[in-house]
Design a protein around this motif. Structure first.
Motif, PDB file in Angstrom:
ATOM      1  N   UNK A  35       3.249  -3.876 -12.614  1.00 51.14           N
ATOM      2  CA  UNK A  35       3.889  -3.307 -13.798  1.00 51.14           C
ATOM      3  C   UNK A  35       4.078  -1.798 -13.682  1.00 51.14           C
ATOM      4  N   UNK A  36       4.021  -1.260 -12.470  1.00 50.31           N
ATOM      5  CA  UNK A  36       4.070   0.178 -12.269  1.00 50.31           C
ATOM      6  C   UNK A  36       5.250   0.546 -11.386  1.00 50.31           C
ATOM      7  N   UNK A  37       6.024   1.534 -11.821  1.00 56.18           N
ATOM      8  CA  UNK A  37       7.145   1.971 -10.989  1.00 56.18           C
ATOM      9  C   UNK A  37       6.657   2.835  -9.828  1.00 56.18           C
ATOM     10  N   UNK A  38       5.623   3.644 -10.057  1.00 58.33           N
ATOM     11  CA  UNK A  38       5.059   4.494  -8.994  1.00 58.33           C
ATOM     12  C   UNK A  38       3.843   3.799  -8.398  1.00 58.33           C
ATOM     13  N   UNK A  39       4.069   2.658  -7.754  1.00 61.97           N
ATOM     14  CA  UNK A  39       2.961   1.836  -7.238  1.00 61.97           C
ATOM     15  C   UNK A  39       2.028   2.592  -6.310  1.00 61.97           C
ATOM     16  N   UNK A  40       2.595   3.339  -5.391  1.00 59.40           N
ATOM     17  CA  UNK A  40       1.784   4.019  -4.393  1.00 59.40           C
ATOM     18  C   UNK A  40       0.825   5.019  -5.049  1.00 59.40           C
ATOM     19  N   UNK A 103       0.314   0.089 -20.369  1.00 63.46           N
ATOM     20  CA  UNK A 103       0.524  -1.339 -20.068  1.00 63.46           C
ATOM     21  C   UNK A 103       0.002  -1.676 -18.669  1.00 63.46           C
ATOM     22  N   UNK A 104       0.145  -0.754 -17.733  1.00 60.24           N
ATOM     23  CA  UNK A 104      -0.364  -0.991 -16.375  1.00 60.24           C
ATOM     24  C   UNK A 104      -1.886  -1.078 -16.384  1.00 60.24           C
ATOM     25  N   UNK A 105      -2.528  -0.215 -17.151  1.00 60.42           N
ATOM     26  CA  UNK A 105      -3.991  -0.230 -17.237  1.00 60.42           C
ATOM     27  C   UNK A 105      -4.461  -1.520 -17.910  1.00 60.42           C
ATOM     28  N   UNK A 106      -3.803  -1.923 -18.970  1.00 63.45           N
ATOM     29  CA  UNK A 106      -4.157  -3.193 -19.630  1.00 63.45           C
ATOM     30  C   UNK A 106      -3.983  -4.356 -18.661  1.00 63.45           C
ATOM     31  N   UNK A 107      -2.929  -4.313 -17.873  1.00 61.49           N
ATOM     32  CA  UNK A 107      -2.660  -5.362 -16.895  1.00 61.49           C
ATOM     33  C   UNK A 107      -3.779  -5.423 -15.844  1.00 61.49           C
TER      34      UNK A 107
END
Length: 165
Positions: A35-40, A103-107
Motif C-alpha cells: 500500500x506504499x508508493x515509496x516502497x524502498x 494506511x500503510x502502517x495499519x496494513x
C-alpha cells in the motif's frame, strides 16, 4: 576473522541496511509494503525501526570483520514481554508516517497480527529468530551457520534455553 557479539547502537543503521538488502524481493515484504508508493524508503525505515526495537527490548547481534558489520541477527526472548505499538513508536515508528502514511502502517500491523496467530497455539515459551542475514559479498562462506553455532546457540543456552532440537 569474524567476531560475533551483541550490536552497538551506532551499528543499527548498518544492521537495518543488511536486512533491507537481504529481504528485497521477499513476498512477505512485498505484502507489507503493497500500500506504499515509496516502497524502498518505507521498507528501509521499517527495517530500521524493527532493528531498534529488537536492540532495545530483545536482542540484536552482529558479526563484525575488519570493523564492518557483515552479518546480523534479531532474536526474541521467550521471557521478555511481547513487543507493542508503543515500542515501535518510541523507536522511530512515527517516521513511517512520512514514507508510507497511516494506511500503510495499519496494513503492516494487520499483516503482523495475522502472522502472530501461527504462534498462538504454542503452549510453552519459545525463542524466535526474527532474522539472520549475511552481507551479499560474504554469502556462501557459512557465516550464518557460524553465527548460530558460535553466538546465538551459546547465548540461548546461557539464558537457560535448549538448542538441542
Amino acid at each position: 576473522m569474524i567476531q560475533f557479539r551483541l550490536a552497538k547502537e551506532d551499528e543499527l543503521p548498518r544492521v537495518a541496511e543488511l536486512l533491507d538488502d537481504s529481504f528485497q524481493g521477499y513476498i512477505f515484504f512485498d505484502l507489507l509494503c503493497e500500500k506504499v508508493s515509496k516502497r524502498s524508503a518505507f521498507a528501509r525505515q521499517l527495517h530500521l525501526v524493527n532493528t531498534k526495537v529488537y536492540f532495545q527490548h530483545q536482542s540484536c547481534f552482529v558479526g563484525v570483520e575488519n570493523e564492518k558489520v557483515v552479518a546480523a541477527a534479531l532474536l526474541k526472548h521467550p521471557s521478555r514481554p511481547e513487543l507493542c505499538l508503543m515500542d515501535y513508536i518510541l523507536s522511530g515508528g512515527l517516521k513511517l508516517l512520512f514514507t508510507g502514511g497511516i494506511s500503510a502502517i495499519q496494513h503492516v500491523f494487520s499483516i503482523l497480527k495475522e502472522a502472530k496467530k501461527a504462534f498462538s497455539s504454542l503452549k510453552q515459551p519459545y525463542w524466535y529468530l526474527e532474522a539472520l542475514v549475511v552481507a551479499k559479498n560474504q554469502q556462501g562462506k557459512k557465516l550464518g551457520s557460524q553465527m548460530l553455532k558460535e553466538c546465538l546457540f551459546p547465548f540461548i543456552a546461557n539464558q537457560g534455553g535448549d538448542c538441542s532440537r
